[in-house]
Write a protein that holds these residues in place. Sequence first.
Motif, mmCIF file in Angstrom:
data_model
loop_
_atom_site.group_PDB
_atom_site.id
_atom_site.type_symbol
_atom_site.label_atom_id
_atom_site.label_comp_id
_atom_site.label_asym_id
_atom_site.label_seq_id
_atom_site.Cartn_x
_atom_site.Cartn_y
_atom_site.Cartn_z
ATOM 1 N N ILE A 257 0.825 -1.195 0.000
ATOM 2 C CA ILE A 257 0.000 0.000 0.000
ATOM 3 C C ILE A 257 0.863 1.250 0.000
ATOM 4 C CG2 ILE A 257 -1.765 1.270 1.281
ATOM 5 C CD1 ILE A 257 -2.710 -1.447 2.378
ATOM 6 N N SER A 258 1.901 1.241 0.822
ATOM 7 C CA SER A 258 2.887 2.319 0.875
ATOM 8 C C SER A 258 4.194 1.718 1.342
ATOM 9 C CB SER A 258 2.425 3.435 1.818
ATOM 10 O OG SER A 258 2.410 2.971 3.155
ATOM 11 N N ASP A 259 5.210 2.555 1.522
ATOM 12 C CA ASP A 259 6.502 2.046 1.982
ATOM 13 C C ASP A 259 6.400 1.412 3.363
ATOM 14 O OD1 ASP A 259 7.670 2.899 -0.350
ATOM 15 O OD2 ASP A 259 8.419 4.786 0.496
ATOM 16 N N ASP A 260 5.431 1.840 4.164
ATOM 17 C CA ASP A 260 5.336 1.376 5.541
ATOM 18 C C ASP A 260 4.070 0.574 5.827
ATOM 19 O OD1 ASP A 260 7.736 2.744 6.215
ATOM 20 O OD2 ASP A 260 6.585 4.616 6.376
ATOM 21 N N LEU A 261 3.303 0.222 4.777
ATOM 22 C CA LEU A 261 2.034 -0.446 5.015
ATOM 23 C C LEU A 261 1.729 -1.423 3.883
ATOM 24 C CD1 LEU A 261 -0.432 -0.440 6.981
ATOM 25 C CD2 LEU A 261 -1.522 1.160 5.374
ATOM 26 N N ARG B 116 -8.782 -24.502 7.248
ATOM 27 C CA ARG B 116 -7.851 -24.304 8.353
ATOM 28 C C ARG B 116 -7.597 -22.834 8.644
ATOM 29 N NH1 ARG B 116 -4.205 -27.825 10.103
ATOM 30 N NH2 ARG B 116 -2.485 -26.369 9.764
ATOM 31 N N TYR B 117 -7.419 -22.031 7.606
ATOM 32 C CA TYR B 117 -7.153 -20.604 7.774
ATOM 33 C C TYR B 117 -7.981 -19.814 6.775
ATOM 34 C CZ TYR B 117 -2.926 -21.974 10.354
ATOM 35 O OH TYR B 117 -2.054 -22.527 11.259
ATOM 36 N N ALA B 118 -8.437 -18.653 7.190
ATOM 37 C CA ALA B 118 -9.100 -17.703 6.290
ATOM 38 C C ALA B 118 -9.071 -16.341 6.977
ATOM 39 C CB ALA B 118 -10.528 -18.130 5.993
ATOM 40 N N TYR B 119 -8.109 -15.494 6.607
ATOM 41 C CA TYR B 119 -7.984 -14.207 7.287
ATOM 42 C C TYR B 119 -7.396 -13.167 6.353
ATOM 43 C CZ TYR B 119 -3.010 -15.430 7.906
ATOM 44 O OH TYR B 119 -1.700 -15.781 7.694
ATOM 45 N N ALA B 120 -7.540 -11.915 6.749
ATOM 46 C CA ALA B 120 -6.939 -10.787 6.036
ATOM 47 C C ALA B 120 -6.544 -9.743 7.066
ATOM 48 C CB ALA B 120 -7.907 -10.201 5.012
ATOM 49 N N GLY B 121 -5.621 -8.860 6.675
ATOM 50 C CA GLY B 121 -5.187 -7.857 7.631
ATOM 51 C C GLY B 121 -4.228 -6.851 7.043
ATOM 52 N N LEU B 122 -3.640 -6.070 7.933
ATOM 53 C CA LEU B 122 -2.684 -5.022 7.579
ATOM 54 C C LEU B 122 -1.392 -5.253 8.332
ATOM 55 C CD1 LEU B 122 -5.031 -1.894 7.759
ATOM 56 C CD2 LEU B 122 -4.041 -2.871 5.664
ATOM 57 N N GLY B 123 -0.268 -4.915 7.685
ATOM 58 C CA GLY B 123 1.028 -5.060 8.322
ATOM 59 C C GLY B 123 1.960 -3.932 7.958
ATOM 60 N N GLY B 124 3.036 -3.831 8.708
ATOM 61 C CA GLY B 124 4.042 -2.801 8.468
ATOM 62 C C GLY B 124 5.145 -2.918 9.497
ATOM 63 N N ASN B 125 5.843 -1.814 9.720
ATOM 64 C CA ASN B 125 6.921 -1.819 10.710
ATOM 65 C C ASN B 125 6.416 -2.111 12.118
ATOM 66 O OD1 ASN B 125 8.760 -1.140 8.697
ATOM 67 N ND2 ASN B 125 8.473 1.068 9.009
ATOM 68 N N LYS C 7 0.850 -9.890 15.670
ATOM 69 C CA LYS C 7 2.183 -10.448 15.873
ATOM 70 C C LYS C 7 3.213 -9.404 15.464
ATOM 71 C CE LYS C 7 2.457 -12.759 11.335
ATOM 72 N NZ LYS C 7 2.660 -14.058 10.652
ATOM 73 N N GLY C 8 4.339 -9.418 16.176
ATOM 74 C CA GLY C 8 5.392 -8.453 15.890
ATOM 75 C C GLY C 8 6.737 -8.956 16.370
ATOM 76 N N ASP C 9 7.802 -8.479 15.731
ATOM 77 C CA ASP C 9 9.169 -8.837 16.084
ATOM 78 C C ASP C 9 9.920 -7.592 16.513
ATOM 79 O OD1 ASP C 9 8.943 -11.596 15.363
ATOM 80 O OD2 ASP C 9 9.089 -11.022 13.259
ATOM 81 N N PHE C 10 10.578 -7.695 17.656
ATOM 82 C CA PHE C 10 11.325 -6.578 18.209
ATOM 83 C C PHE C 10 12.709 -7.077 18.592
ATOM 84 C CE2 PHE C 10 6.826 -6.138 19.061
ATOM 85 C CZ PHE C 10 6.543 -4.881 18.545
ATOM 86 N N ASN C 11 13.639 -6.938 17.661
ATOM 87 C CA ASN C 11 14.987 -7.469 17.833
ATOM 88 C C ASN C 11 14.917 -8.964 18.134
ATOM 89 O OD1 ASN C 11 16.233 -4.936 17.364
ATOM 90 N ND2 ASN C 11 15.823 -4.341 19.472
ATOM 91 N N ASP C 12 15.311 -9.389 19.330
ATOM 92 C CA ASP C 12 15.333 -10.818 19.653
ATOM 93 C C ASP C 12 14.025 -11.314 20.273
ATOM 94 O OD1 ASP C 12 17.973 -11.064 18.782
ATOM 95 O OD2 ASP C 12 18.749 -10.405 20.727
#
Length: 335
Positions: A65-69, A100-109, A156-161
């Motif tokens: 969608i954009s550089d961050d989304l 088993r799965y059926a979903y949609a969403g938004l992601g970014g940094n 869900k998100g990742d923050f370094n380790d």
Amino acid sequence: MKRTLIALAVAGAAVATGVNAGELYNQDGTTLTLGGRAEARMSIKDGDVLDKSRVRINVSGKQEISDDLYGVGFYEAEYTTSDRDEDGNENDDSSSIEHRYAYAGLGGNFGEITYGKNDAALGVITDFTDIMDYHGAKASDKLNSADRIDNLLAYKGDFNDLSVKAAYRFADRDESYDSIDDNDADAFSLSGIYTVADTGLAIGLGYADEDDKANQWMLTASYTWNDLYVSALYSAADLDNTDNDYDGFELAASYKMEKTVFYVTYNNGQVDDGHISSTVSDEFADSDNLAFEVAYFFKPNFRGYVSYDFNMLDDDEVGNAAAEDEAVLGLRYDF
């Protein structure tokens, strides 16, 4: 059950499509991939054979969608063709399809937020010891709302380790003739996995709560050294709605020798209600088993395996069928 072996300590950070998904389309920021598996599985108990073969097919889409989304959508179905279910009973239909799965969403940094049928927060914790193609994972029962389920808002998100997951399962709505109400079954789950850099050590912690009627927590750890992987998990559940508690622990190890991988797991779980044969709803049951497996990877996406489960439950308590050993022969192709 996992597409890779040594990365199990951080399996929760992996995307559901897996490493073998094939790209169907990539243009103007839109990516569409197809993945899945075809798996032939022969189950043998007391000399009798049951076909537990299955096929999974998934489609994943991502739109920049954009550089961050970005936007994301995912669907996976599992097909089985046996005319009998897992317990050997005849099905009404000769084929079975599970969405088993059926979903949609938004992601970014910031991470990724999705809604639909998806994994809640405890699956990434049980992945530490759920390493075999077929057996194992008998003592890591989860509350339904903390497992793969619909009507789920997940993050869900990742923050370094550190990798984190959070999920909220909305109570199902019931629309009767004169009212609109729900079943008072709101639930949430949380988990975190911390990977200690340059040590091979990973630690995970998870918690789930079902509308103050039941709750569960899990603690797990793993260590990877070259081709050796070992892990342990402890699970405890307070099942107030049934006046029962549950305690379970699992130990798992694997060793990779060129194209061959050796697995062993030990599972022990018990519902604390005074007798070993109890099952609490369809979520928690007693277990006491030692399983071994040898898998040979002809190619990274094609393997054959032999798996054997020594069931140590007392057949006088649970019945002969529930206490029977099981051998499984399998061939699996990932695409």
